[in-house]
Motif scaffolding. Structure first.
Motif, PDB file in Angstrom:
ATOM      1  N   SER A  80       0.836  -1.195   0.000  1.00 48.06           N
ATOM      2  CA  SER A  80       0.000   0.000   0.000  1.00 48.06           C
ATOM      3  C   SER A  80       0.872   1.246   0.000  1.00 48.06           C
ATOM      4  N   ILE A  81       0.256   2.361  -0.383  1.00 44.77           N
ATOM      5  CA  ILE A  81       0.921   3.658  -0.315  1.00 44.77           C
ATOM      6  C   ILE A  81      -0.014   4.655   0.344  1.00 44.77           C
ATOM      7  N   GLN A  82       0.585   5.735   0.857  1.00 44.15           N
ATOM      8  CA  GLN A  82      -0.193   6.813   1.452  1.00 44.15           C
ATOM      9  C   GLN A  82       0.570   8.116   1.259  1.00 44.15           C
ATOM     10  N   ALA A  83      -0.129   9.166   0.843  1.00 47.35           N
ATOM     11  CA  ALA A  83       0.480  10.488   0.728  1.00 47.35           C
ATOM     12  C   ALA A  83       0.610  11.065   2.128  1.00 47.35           C
ATOM     13  N   SER A  84       1.805  11.552   2.472  1.00 49.50           N
ATOM     14  CA  SER A  84       1.980  12.074   3.833  1.00 49.50           C
ATOM     15  C   SER A  84       2.245  13.566   3.881  1.00 49.50           C
ATOM     16  N   GLY A  85       2.466  14.212   2.730  1.00 47.20           N
ATOM     17  CA  GLY A  85       2.663  15.657   2.753  1.00 47.20           C
ATOM     18  C   GLY A  85       3.097  16.192   1.407  1.00 47.20           C
ATOM     19  N   MET A  86       2.812  17.482   1.182  1.00 48.86           N
ATOM     20  CA  MET A  86       3.251  18.163  -0.028  1.00 48.86           C
ATOM     21  C   MET A  86       4.001  19.407   0.405  1.00 48.86           C
ATOM     22  N   TYR A  87       5.134  19.674  -0.272  1.00 49.59           N
ATOM     23  CA  TYR A  87       6.006  20.775   0.104  1.00 49.59           C
ATOM     24  C   TYR A  87       6.325  21.615  -1.124  1.00 49.59           C
ATOM     25  N   ILE A  88       6.164  22.934  -0.994  1.00 48.72           N
ATOM     26  CA  ILE A  88       6.419  23.852  -2.095  1.00 48.72           C
ATOM     27  C   ILE A  88       7.678  24.644  -1.765  1.00 48.72           C
ATOM     28  N   ILE A 112       6.000  15.781  -3.251  1.00 51.72           N
ATOM     29  CA  ILE A 112       5.028  15.059  -2.445  1.00 51.72           C
ATOM     30  C   ILE A 112       5.750  13.864  -1.840  1.00 51.72           C
ATOM     31  N   VAL A 113       5.469  13.600  -0.574  1.00 51.12           N
ATOM     32  CA  VAL A 113       6.071  12.460   0.108  1.00 51.12           C
ATOM     33  C   VAL A 113       5.049  11.336   0.133  1.00 51.12           C
ATOM     34  N   ILE A 114       5.474  10.174  -0.367  1.00 47.90           N
ATOM     35  CA  ILE A 114       4.630   8.986  -0.412  1.00 47.90           C
ATOM     36  C   ILE A 114       5.246   7.920   0.475  1.00 47.90           C
ATOM     37  N   ASN A 115       4.438   7.377   1.374  1.00 47.21           N
ATOM     38  CA  ASN A 115       4.880   6.264   2.214  1.00 47.21           C
ATOM     39  C   ASN A 115       4.487   4.957   1.544  1.00 47.21           C
ATOM     40  N   TYR A 153      13.702   1.181  -6.464  1.00 50.19           N
ATOM     41  CA  TYR A 153      13.963   1.111  -5.027  1.00 50.19           C
ATOM     42  C   TYR A 153      13.390  -0.198  -4.505  1.00 50.19           C
ATOM     43  N   GLU A 154      14.134  -0.844  -3.621  1.00 48.18           N
ATOM     44  CA  GLU A 154      13.642  -2.099  -3.057  1.00 48.18           C
ATOM     45  C   GLU A 154      12.883  -1.815  -1.776  1.00 48.18           C
ATOM     46  N   LEU A 155      11.730  -2.435  -1.673  1.00 43.79           N
ATOM     47  CA  LEU A 155      10.918  -2.371  -0.466  1.00 43.79           C
ATOM     48  C   LEU A 155      10.884  -3.789   0.089  1.00 43.79           C
ATOM     49  N   ARG A 156      11.674  -4.024   1.105  1.00 41.50           N
ATOM     50  CA  ARG A 156      11.795  -5.376   1.651  1.00 41.50           C
ATOM     51  C   ARG A 156      10.510  -5.806   2.362  1.00 41.50           C
ATOM     52  N   ALA A 157      10.421  -7.091   2.589  1.00 42.80           N
ATOM     53  CA  ALA A 157       9.269  -7.649   3.308  1.00 42.80           C
ATOM     54  C   ALA A 157       9.124  -6.970   4.663  1.00 42.80           C
ATOM     55  N   LYS A 158       7.885  -6.660   5.023  1.00 40.16           N
ATOM     56  CA  LYS A 158       7.553  -6.054   6.323  1.00 40.16           C
ATOM     57  C   LYS A 158       8.250  -4.710   6.531  1.00 40.16           C
ATOM     58  N   GLU A 159       8.407  -3.945   5.466  1.00 39.66           N
ATOM     59  CA  GLU A 159       9.140  -2.683   5.555  1.00 39.66           C
ATOM     60  C   GLU A 159       8.261  -1.510   5.155  1.00 39.66           C
ATOM     61  N   LEU A 160       8.559  -0.347   5.718  1.00 37.18           N
ATOM     62  CA  LEU A 160       7.918   0.915   5.378  1.00 37.18           C
ATOM     63  C   LEU A 160       9.008   1.845   4.866  1.00 37.18           C
ATOM     64  N   ASP A 161       8.735   2.525   3.754  1.00 40.80           N
ATOM     65  CA  ASP A 161       9.719   3.424   3.164  1.00 40.80           C
ATOM     66  C   ASP A 161       9.013   4.700   2.731  1.00 40.80           C
ATOM     67  N   SER A 162       9.690   5.835   2.839  1.00 36.00           N
ATOM     68  CA  SER A 162       9.150   7.110   2.373  1.00 36.00           C
ATOM     69  C   SER A 162       9.971   7.582   1.190  1.00 36.00           C
ATOM     70  N   LYS A 163       9.280   8.075   0.179  1.00 36.29           N
ATOM     71  CA  LYS A 163       9.936   8.568  -1.026  1.00 36.29           C
ATOM     72  C   LYS A 163       9.371   9.938  -1.346  1.00 36.29           C
ATOM     73  N   GLU A 164      10.259  10.899  -1.574  1.00 34.33           N
ATOM     74  CA  GLU A 164       9.848  12.246  -1.957  1.00 34.33           C
ATOM     75  C   GLU A 164       9.920  12.356  -3.483  1.00 34.33           C
ATOM     76  N   TYR A 165       8.782  12.609  -4.104  1.00 32.56           N
ATOM     77  CA  TYR A 165       8.687  12.725  -5.554  1.00 32.56           C
ATOM     78  C   TYR A 165       8.626  14.198  -5.934  1.00 32.56           C
ATOM     79  N   ILE A 166       9.425  14.582  -6.917  1.00 33.24           N
ATOM     80  CA  ILE A 166       9.367  15.944  -7.440  1.00 33.24           C
ATOM     81  C   ILE A 166       8.256  15.984  -8.474  1.00 33.24           C
ATOM     82  N   LEU A 167       7.311  16.871  -8.268  1.00 29.71           N
ATOM     83  CA  LEU A 167       6.156  16.960  -9.159  1.00 29.71           C
ATOM     84  C   LEU A 167       6.471  17.812 -10.370  1.00 29.71           C
ATOM     85  N   THR A 168       5.965  17.392 -11.521  1.00 32.84           N
ATOM     86  CA  THR A 168       6.060  18.197 -12.734  1.00 32.84           C
ATOM     87  C   THR A 168       4.732  18.909 -12.916  1.00 32.84           C
TER      88      THR A 168
END
Length: 161
Positions: free
Chosen positions: A50-58, A65-68, A108-123
């Protein structure tokens, strides 16, 4: 004779104090604005990913946008830089990014039972920072073992006020 020695000692002390002044530059606050982001529904066609948006930064030069990413499975998963964003208009989802195909395809690898945050630059940020309901869509590949993998589609809604 004592005056030159005193002057030399005073000069050495002053130079020593100047040399010891390793003052650090003052802390500067980060230059960004955080958009009020309310989490909405999310979806995955692979149970446990699953993913969840956790914040947007200008920032002055970009919007992010940060996606968990969450992996509650026993398998590792691979996700990358490719995404799309849609805005809800008149009860229909409309793509609000013109083109993000020039993004570097980094995995990016997301291992079993892991949570990762990724910051995406929006176009096309002018289309994404308006108040409204949006969803971030992406894909991943889940390594199900024995050299097999399953493609996974995910999305997460978020509301900007």
């Amino acid at each position: 004779m004592k005056k030159p020695i005193v002057l030399v000692l005073a000069l050495v002390c002053v130079l020593g104090l100047v040399g010891c002044n390793n003052s650090q530059p003052e802390y500067e606050e980060p230059n960004f604005t955080e958009k009020q982001t309310i989490m909405g529904n999310n979806y995955s066609d692979f149970d446990g990913i699953s993913i969840q948006a956790s914040g947007m930064y200008i920032y002055p030069d970009k919007t992010t946008i940060v996606i968990n990413w969450r992996n509650d499975t026993e398998y590792s998963a691979i996700y990358g830089e490719q995404y799309s964003i849609e805005r809800l208009e008149n009860d229909q989802w409309v793509n609000c990014l013109i083109d993000n195909n020039d993004l570097t395809d980094i995995d990016y690898e997301l291992r079993a039972k892991e949570l990762d945050s990724k910051e995406y630059i929006l176009t096309d940020t002018d289309e994404v920072i308006k108040p409204g309901t949006y969803r971030f869509l992406s894909t991943c590949s889940v390594n199900t073992g024995e050299g097999k993998s399953a493609e996974c589609s995910v999305w997460a809604e978020f509301i900007l006020e």
